[in-house]
Write a protein that holds these residues in place. Structure first.
Motif, PDB file in Angstrom:
ATOM      1  N   SER A  10       6.986   1.318   5.670  1.00  0.00           N
ATOM      2  CA  SER A  10       6.033   0.237   5.864  1.00  0.00           C
ATOM      3  C   SER A  10       4.693   0.808   6.339  1.00  0.00           C
ATOM      4  O   SER A  10       4.637   1.528   7.329  1.00  0.00           O
ATOM      5  CB  SER A  10       6.580  -0.759   6.885  1.00  0.00           C
ATOM      6  OG  SER A  10       5.667  -1.801   7.081  1.00  0.00           O
ATOM      7  N   LEU A  11       3.630   0.474   5.613  1.00  0.00           N
ATOM      8  CA  LEU A  11       2.294   0.915   5.984  1.00  0.00           C
ATOM      9  C   LEU A  11       1.532  -0.188   6.720  1.00  0.00           C
ATOM     10  O   LEU A  11       0.907   0.059   7.740  1.00  0.00           O
ATOM     11  CB  LEU A  11       1.519   1.345   4.737  1.00  0.00           C
ATOM     12  CG  LEU A  11       2.136   2.492   3.932  1.00  0.00           C
ATOM     13  CD1 LEU A  11       1.334   2.746   2.669  1.00  0.00           C
ATOM     14  CD2 LEU A  11       2.242   3.748   4.768  1.00  0.00           C
ATOM     15  N   LEU A  12       1.559  -1.390   6.176  1.00  0.00           N
ATOM     16  CA  LEU A  12       0.957  -2.581   6.772  1.00  0.00           C
ATOM     17  C   LEU A  12       1.956  -3.726   6.626  1.00  0.00           C
ATOM     18  O   LEU A  12       3.068  -3.529   6.146  1.00  0.00           O
ATOM     19  CB  LEU A  12      -0.362  -2.919   6.062  1.00  0.00           C
ATOM     20  CG  LEU A  12      -1.482  -1.873   6.157  1.00  0.00           C
ATOM     21  CD1 LEU A  12      -2.636  -2.256   5.264  1.00  0.00           C
ATOM     22  CD2 LEU A  12      -1.959  -1.729   7.595  1.00  0.00           C
ATOM     23  N   ASN A  13       1.550  -4.938   6.982  1.00  0.00           N
ATOM     24  CA  ASN A  13       2.454  -6.089   6.878  1.00  0.00           C
ATOM     25  C   ASN A  13       2.986  -6.289   5.469  1.00  0.00           C
ATOM     26  O   ASN A  13       4.147  -6.592   5.277  1.00  0.00           O
ATOM     27  CB  ASN A  13       1.759  -7.362   7.345  1.00  0.00           C
ATOM     28  CG  ASN A  13       1.557  -7.366   8.845  1.00  0.00           C
ATOM     29  OD1 ASN A  13       2.208  -6.625   9.563  1.00  0.00           O
ATOM     30  ND2 ASN A  13       0.649  -8.197   9.300  1.00  0.00           N
ATOM     31  N   ASN A  14       2.140  -6.146   4.462  1.00  0.00           N
ATOM     32  CA  ASN A  14       2.565  -6.404   3.088  1.00  0.00           C
ATOM     33  C   ASN A  14       2.376  -5.199   2.174  1.00  0.00           C
ATOM     34  O   ASN A  14       2.353  -5.340   0.966  1.00  0.00           O
ATOM     35  CB  ASN A  14       1.825  -7.620   2.530  1.00  0.00           C
ATOM     36  CG  ASN A  14       0.317  -7.448   2.588  1.00  0.00           C
ATOM     37  OD1 ASN A  14      -0.167  -6.451   3.096  1.00  0.00           O
ATOM     38  ND2 ASN A  14      -0.400  -8.418   2.082  1.00  0.00           N
ATOM     39  N   LEU A  15       2.249  -4.009   2.739  1.00  0.00           N
ATOM     40  CA  LEU A  15       2.045  -2.791   1.961  1.00  0.00           C
ATOM     41  C   LEU A  15       3.120  -1.767   2.325  1.00  0.00           C
ATOM     42  O   LEU A  15       3.341  -1.479   3.499  1.00  0.00           O
ATOM     43  CB  LEU A  15       0.651  -2.226   2.243  1.00  0.00           C
ATOM     44  CG  LEU A  15       0.046  -1.291   1.224  1.00  0.00           C
ATOM     45  CD1 LEU A  15      -0.142  -2.009  -0.109  1.00  0.00           C
ATOM     46  CD2 LEU A  15      -1.286  -0.783   1.724  1.00  0.00           C
ATOM     47  N   HIS A  34       2.682  -3.629  -3.045  1.00  0.00           N
ATOM     48  CA  HIS A  34       1.999  -4.711  -2.336  1.00  0.00           C
ATOM     49  C   HIS A  34       2.818  -5.986  -2.512  1.00  0.00           C
ATOM     50  O   HIS A  34       3.015  -6.446  -3.635  1.00  0.00           O
ATOM     51  CB  HIS A  34       0.583  -4.892  -2.891  1.00  0.00           C
ATOM     52  CG  HIS A  34      -0.144  -6.009  -2.236  1.00  0.00           C
ATOM     53  ND1 HIS A  34      -0.310  -7.225  -2.840  1.00  0.00           N
ATOM     54  CD2 HIS A  34      -0.737  -6.096  -1.018  1.00  0.00           C
ATOM     55  CE1 HIS A  34      -0.991  -8.023  -2.036  1.00  0.00           C
ATOM     56  NE2 HIS A  34      -1.260  -7.360  -0.924  1.00  0.00           N
ATOM     57  N   ASN A  35       3.290  -6.552  -1.410  1.00  0.00           N
ATOM     58  CA  ASN A  35       4.061  -7.792  -1.451  1.00  0.00           C
ATOM     59  C   ASN A  35       3.090  -8.967  -1.443  1.00  0.00           C
ATOM     60  O   ASN A  35       2.464  -9.246  -0.419  1.00  0.00           O
ATOM     61  CB  ASN A  35       5.018  -7.884  -0.266  1.00  0.00           C
ATOM     62  CG  ASN A  35       6.087  -6.837  -0.331  1.00  0.00           C
ATOM     63  OD1 ASN A  35       6.576  -6.497  -1.399  1.00  0.00           O
ATOM     64  ND2 ASN A  35       6.447  -6.290   0.818  1.00  0.00           N
ATOM     65  N   ILE A  36       2.979  -9.651  -2.567  1.00  0.00           N
ATOM     66  CA  ILE A  36       2.103 -10.808  -2.675  1.00  0.00           C
ATOM     67  C   ILE A  36       2.725 -12.005  -1.964  1.00  0.00           C
ATOM     68  O   ILE A  36       2.039 -12.781  -1.308  1.00  0.00           O
ATOM     69  CB  ILE A  36       1.818 -11.118  -4.160  1.00  0.00           C
ATOM     70  CG1 ILE A  36       1.070  -9.931  -4.769  1.00  0.00           C
ATOM     71  CG2 ILE A  36       1.044 -12.402  -4.327  1.00  0.00           C
ATOM     72  CD1 ILE A  36       0.940  -9.981  -6.262  1.00  0.00           C
TER      73      ILE A  36
END
Length: 134
Positions: free
Chosen positions: A39-44, A69-71
């Protein structure tokens, strides 16, 4: 080859029994792979892994490195690079051109009900010849 597939199947059972695993197993009719999700960011997410792909001519070992990238909870897109090595040729007597060793991969993935996932992936070989001359 059979041992690798058996190992990946057993690993699927172990990894799927864990609730919050950072590992993900992806398989379809022609490909099986194990991915490590960082996990890099909340949705990345950074995904790296190991896949075995079989088609009519070759069996290849692939090492993808993808940014996902989680849309939404069900829909995501990804972009990255992959390397590929032919580990078995189905028709060694024929002079069939081997696939590209490195390529850029992009696509989208959607999670349906009952843990069923569909994806569309497009790969662009690094040695793609477009016919442009300068």
């Amino acid at each position: 080859m059979k041992n690798l597939i058996i190992f990946l199947c057993l690993y699927t059972t172990i990894a799927s029994s864990q609730e919050e695993s950072q590992f993900e197993i992806k398989d379809n009719l022609f490909k099986v792979g194990v991915f490590n999700n960082i996990s890099l960011l909340n949705n990345l997410t950074l995904q790296n892994g190991l896949s075995v792909r079989k088609n009519l001519d070759f069996v290849t070992l692939e090492v993808p490195i993808l940014i996902k990238h989680n849309i939404s909870n069900k829909w995501s897109t990804f972009l990255g690079v992959q390397s590929r090595k032919v580990i078995y040729t189905n028709f060694p007597d024929l002079n069939i051109e081997q696939p590209s060793k490195f390529y850029i991969s992009t696509g989208t993935e959607y999670g349906f009900k009952n843990n069923f996932t569909g994806n569309l992936t497009i790969g662009f070989p690094f040695d793609l010849q477009l016919g442009l001359k300068f």
